[in-house]
Enzyme design. Structure first.
Site, PDB file in Angstrom:
ATOM      1  N   GLY A 111       0.833  -1.212   0.000  1.00 22.04           N
ATOM      2  CA  GLY A 111       0.000   0.000   0.000  1.00 22.04           C
ATOM      3  C   GLY A 111       0.858   1.248   0.000  1.00 22.04           C
ATOM      4  O   GLY A 111       0.489   2.279   0.568  1.00 22.04           O
ATOM      5  N   ALA A 112       2.009   1.159  -0.663  1.00 24.83           N
ATOM      6  CA  ALA A 112       2.995   2.250  -0.600  1.00 24.83           C
ATOM      7  C   ALA A 112       2.910   3.192  -1.800  1.00 24.83           C
ATOM      8  O   ALA A 112       3.783   4.028  -1.990  1.00 24.83           O
ATOM      9  CB  ALA A 112       4.406   1.672  -0.481  1.00 24.83           C
ATOM     10  N   ASP A 163      -2.511  -7.384  -5.021  1.00 28.77           N
ATOM     11  CA  ASP A 163      -3.748  -7.295  -4.260  1.00 28.77           C
ATOM     12  C   ASP A 163      -3.527  -8.139  -3.012  1.00 28.77           C
ATOM     13  O   ASP A 163      -3.477  -9.376  -3.088  1.00 28.77           O
ATOM     14  CB  ASP A 163      -4.921  -7.842  -5.082  1.00 28.77           C
ATOM     15  CG  ASP A 163      -6.236  -7.768  -4.317  1.00 28.77           C
ATOM     16  OD1 ASP A 163      -6.208  -7.464  -3.093  1.00 28.77           O
ATOM     17  OD2 ASP A 163      -7.289  -8.024  -4.917  1.00 28.77           O
ATOM     18  N   VAL A 164      -3.370  -7.478  -1.857  1.00 30.63           N
ATOM     19  CA  VAL A 164      -3.001  -8.208  -0.638  1.00 30.63           C
ATOM     20  C   VAL A 164      -4.088  -9.177  -0.168  1.00 30.63           C
ATOM     21  O   VAL A 164      -3.823 -10.038   0.664  1.00 30.63           O
ATOM     22  CB  VAL A 164      -2.619  -7.255   0.527  1.00 30.63           C
ATOM     23  CG1 VAL A 164      -1.387  -6.430   0.186  1.00 30.63           C
ATOM     24  CG2 VAL A 164      -3.794  -6.377   0.950  1.00 30.63           C
ATOM     25  N   ASN A 196       1.025  -2.497   5.221  1.00 28.37           N
ATOM     26  CA  ASN A 196       0.335  -1.226   5.446  1.00 28.37           C
ATOM     27  C   ASN A 196      -0.961  -1.082   4.645  1.00 28.37           C
ATOM     28  O   ASN A 196      -1.816  -0.287   5.024  1.00 28.37           O
ATOM     29  CB  ASN A 196       1.321  -0.097   5.093  1.00 28.37           C
ATOM     30  CG  ASN A 196       0.657   1.218   4.831  1.00 28.37           C
ATOM     31  OD1 ASN A 196       0.324   1.955   5.750  1.00 28.37           O
ATOM     32  ND2 ASN A 196       0.424   1.527   3.544  1.00 28.37           N
ATOM     33  N   TYR A 243     -14.305  -1.761  10.144  1.00 29.53           N
ATOM     34  CA  TYR A 243     -12.906  -1.301  10.121  1.00 29.53           C
ATOM     35  C   TYR A 243     -12.245  -1.594  11.471  1.00 29.53           C
ATOM     36  O   TYR A 243     -11.130  -2.120  11.532  1.00 29.53           O
ATOM     37  CB  TYR A 243     -12.885   0.197   9.801  1.00 29.53           C
ATOM     38  CG  TYR A 243     -11.498   0.809   9.711  1.00 29.53           C
ATOM     39  CD1 TYR A 243     -10.681   0.567   8.611  1.00 29.53           C
ATOM     40  CD2 TYR A 243     -11.010   1.642  10.718  1.00 29.53           C
ATOM     41  CE1 TYR A 243      -9.406   1.135   8.526  1.00 29.53           C
ATOM     42  CE2 TYR A 243      -9.754   2.219  10.643  1.00 29.53           C
ATOM     43  CZ  TYR A 243      -8.955   1.964   9.534  1.00 29.53           C
ATOM     44  OH  TYR A 243      -7.700   2.529   9.455  1.00 29.53           O
ATOM     45  N   LYS A 263      -9.006  -4.024  12.377  1.00 26.26           N
ATOM     46  CA  LYS A 263      -7.772  -3.522  12.994  1.00 26.26           C
ATOM     47  C   LYS A 263      -7.511  -4.179  14.355  1.00 26.26           C
ATOM     48  O   LYS A 263      -6.367  -4.411  14.718  1.00 26.26           O
ATOM     49  CB  LYS A 263      -7.820  -1.994  13.106  1.00 26.26           C
ATOM     50  CG  LYS A 263      -7.841  -1.283  11.736  1.00 26.26           C
ATOM     51  CD  LYS A 263      -6.612  -1.611  10.892  1.00 26.26           C
ATOM     52  CE  LYS A 263      -6.525  -0.750   9.635  1.00 26.26           C
ATOM     53  NZ  LYS A 263      -5.318  -1.059   8.837  1.00 26.26           N
TER      54      LYS A 263
HETATM   55  N1  LIG Z   1      -4.718   7.962   7.488  1.00 23.78           N
HETATM   56  C1  LIG Z   1      -5.010   7.701   8.752  1.00 23.78           C
HETATM   57  O1  LIG Z   1      -5.380   8.588   9.524  1.00 23.78           O
HETATM   58  C2  LIG Z   1      -4.871   6.300   9.283  1.00 23.78           C
HETATM   59  C3  LIG Z   1      -5.122   6.112  10.640  1.00 23.78           C
HETATM   60  C4  LIG Z   1      -4.996   4.842  11.180  1.00 23.78           C
HETATM   61  C5  LIG Z   1      -4.615   3.789  10.371  1.00 23.78           C
HETATM   62  N2  LIG Z   1      -4.385   3.987   9.054  1.00 23.78           N
HETATM   63  C6  LIG Z   1      -3.977   2.828   8.262  1.00 23.78           C
HETATM   64  O2  LIG Z   1      -2.788   3.126   7.565  1.00 23.78           O
HETATM   65  C7  LIG Z   1      -2.749   2.386   6.352  1.00 23.78           C
HETATM   66  C8  LIG Z   1      -2.490   3.323   5.195  1.00 23.78           C
HETATM   67  O3  LIG Z   1      -3.568   4.258   5.138  1.00 23.78           O
HETATM   68  P1  LIG Z   1      -3.521   5.622   4.314  1.00 23.78           P
HETATM   69  O4  LIG Z   1      -4.121   6.641   5.160  1.00 23.78           O
HETATM   70  O5  LIG Z   1      -2.183   5.831   3.728  1.00 23.78           O
HETATM   71  O6  LIG Z   1      -4.589   5.249   3.174  1.00 23.78           O
HETATM   72  P2  LIG Z   1      -4.626   5.600   1.628  1.00 23.78           P
HETATM   73  O7  LIG Z   1      -6.014   5.264   1.207  1.00 23.78           O
HETATM   74  O8  LIG Z   1      -4.096   6.962   1.375  1.00 23.78           O
HETATM   75  O9  LIG Z   1      -3.595   4.555   0.991  1.00 23.78           O
HETATM   76  C9  LIG Z   1      -3.842   3.182   1.024  1.00 23.78           C
HETATM   77  C10 LIG Z   1      -3.040   2.502  -0.067  1.00 23.78           C
HETATM   78  O10 LIG Z   1      -3.319   1.100  -0.009  1.00 23.78           O
HETATM   79  C11 LIG Z   1      -3.539   0.629  -1.329  1.00 23.78           C
HETATM   80  N3  LIG Z   1      -4.416  -0.557  -1.302  1.00 23.78           N
HETATM   81  C12 LIG Z   1      -5.738  -0.587  -1.021  1.00 23.78           C
HETATM   82  N4  LIG Z   1      -6.197  -1.850  -1.146  1.00 23.78           N
HETATM   83  C13 LIG Z   1      -5.137  -2.617  -1.490  1.00 23.78           C
HETATM   84  C14 LIG Z   1      -4.979  -4.005  -1.773  1.00 23.78           C
HETATM   85  N5  LIG Z   1      -6.028  -4.852  -1.747  1.00 23.78           N
HETATM   86  N6  LIG Z   1      -3.753  -4.462  -2.098  1.00 23.78           N
HETATM   87  C15 LIG Z   1      -2.698  -3.608  -2.156  1.00 23.78           C
HETATM   88  N7  LIG Z   1      -2.793  -2.281  -1.923  1.00 23.78           N
HETATM   89  C16 LIG Z   1      -4.011  -1.803  -1.595  1.00 23.78           C
HETATM   90  C17 LIG Z   1      -4.192   1.787  -2.056  1.00 23.78           C
HETATM   91  O11 LIG Z   1      -4.045   1.653  -3.470  1.00 23.78           O
HETATM   92  C18 LIG Z   1      -3.419   2.978  -1.487  1.00 23.78           C
HETATM   93  O12 LIG Z   1      -2.265   3.262  -2.228  1.00 23.78           O
HETATM   94  C19 LIG Z   1      -4.081   1.634   6.267  1.00 23.78           C
HETATM   95  O13 LIG Z   1      -3.907   0.306   6.737  1.00 23.78           O
HETATM   96  C20 LIG Z   1      -4.974   2.426   7.213  1.00 23.78           C
HETATM   97  O14 LIG Z   1      -6.030   1.641   7.721  1.00 23.78           O
HETATM   98  C21 LIG Z   1      -4.511   5.216   8.488  1.00 23.78           C
END
Ligand SMILES: NC(=O)c1ccc[n+]([C@@H]2O[C@H](COP(=O)([O-])OP(=O)(O)OC[C@H]3O[C@@H](n4cnc5c(N)ncnc54)[C@H](O)[C@@H]3O)[C@@H](O)[C@H]2O)c1
Length: 266
Positions: free
Chosen positions: A20-21, A70-71, A97, A162, A166
């Site tokens: 997810g990077a 696709d994870v 991630n 969600y 988590k």
């Molecule tokens: N942003 C926040 O405030 C926050 C808070 C707590 C936890 N998180 C967690 O941090 C992580 C990253 O979140 P973010 O805010 O960067 O989200 P984001 O939506 O900006 O990025 C998520 C990335 O994951 C990729 N992705 C989605 N489904 C996928 C799959 N099946 N296989 C591979 N890649 C996939 C997307 O293409 C995207 O690039 C997530 O696990 C999220 O739950 C985020």
């Protein structure tokens, strides 16, 4: 403390993977690992995003590999790990991630939506860990960081599936840490607070969808930071990157769920 006894947070010679990077936290974590010296494989459902982050890693002077994954699919995850081992010879650090979110009251939550979120966030972490463990076990060294959330420590209304996903990541990480504790592998959960990525900002973000009457998206974002977080301001992708680098270096921190949330949770 003398300078020579200062702890060293160097990942020089290590190969890291971040899922997810292609954007958001994963991108920030990938760049932090690269700055600490690691070569970084960048995996995402969005191949263009993965390429973009890989280019940024290379600009820091590290090697990178952009991978489409696709994870939630076992064949896809296994192929991802096989390509990293083939390309770099080893895999040392994995930051799982990739994640998705949805906003629904339990009464209106469909089975399809429950499965969508659980399949990426919980099953995805399981599948990634299972595949990553193979090369790590063989070399008897590995660091796994599973990205959970403050929603893996505390429940939030309208985010039940969600939160379930988590909490699953936190429990799974602690159990796995104990399974592999004698094999040189650590497993921890990193729990971000709120970060202004696509998950929170923009048309589809939480700030927009949780607007009060007459409130702009930006005002909603400000209100959530002020009301949720004791420090009153959001965290950054770099905050998460710093903890990921620390966990990738620390030999004796395992089985933990560590929040970077400005004092919100325990
Ligand atoms: N942003 C926040 O405030 C926050 C808070 C707590 C936890 N998180 C967690 O941090 C992580 C990253 O979140 P973010 O805010 O960067 O989200 P984001 O939506 O900006 O990025 C998520 C990335 O994951 C990729 N992705 C989605 N489904 C996928 C799959 N099946 N296989 C591979 N890649 C996939 C997307 O293409 C995207 O690039 C997530 O696990 C999220 O739950 C985020």
């Amino acid at each position: 403390m003398s300078e020579s006894s200062l702890p060293e947070f160097s990942l020089s010679g290590k190969v890291a993977l971040v899922t997810g990077a292609g954007r958001g936290l994963g991108q920030g974590i990938a760049l932090s690992l690269a700055r600490a010296g690691a070569d970084v494989a960048v995996a995402d459902l969005d191949p263009a995003g993965a390429e973009e982050t890989a280019a940024q890693v290379r600009a820091l002077g590290r090697r990178s590999l952009a991978l489409a994954v696709d994870v939630a699919r076992q064949d896809s995850v296994q192929a991802m790990v096989a390509k990293i081992v083939e390309g770099f010879g080893h895999l040392d650090v994995a930051v799982n991630n990739a994640g998705v979110i949805g906003i629904h009251k339990v009464g209106e939550l469909t089975v399809e939506e429950w499965d969508r979120v659980l399949n990426v966030n919980a099953r995805g972490v399981f599948l990634c860990c299972q595949a990553e463990l193979e090369p790590m076990r063989a070399q008897r060294w590995g660091r796994i960081v599973n990205v959970a959330s403050i929603a893996g420590k505390v429940g939030f209304p309208d985010l039940s599936h969600y939160c379930a996903s988590k909490f699953a990541v936190v429990g799974f990480s602690n159990a796995l840490a104990k399974e592999v504790a004698r094999e040189g592998i650590t497993v921890n959960a990193l729990c971000p607070g709120i970060v202004g990525t696509g998950m929170w900002r923009g048309e589809q973000g939480l700030a927009s969808r949780w607007r009060q009457a007459g409130e702009s998206e930006a005002q909603s974002w400000e209100r959530h930071q002020a009301s949720l977080l004791p420090q009153g301001e959001a965290q950054t992708a770099e905050d998460m990157g710093q903890l990921a680098v620390y966990l990738a270096c620390a030999p004796h921190v395992t089985g933990q769920a560590i929040a970077v949330d400005g004092g919100f949770s325990l």
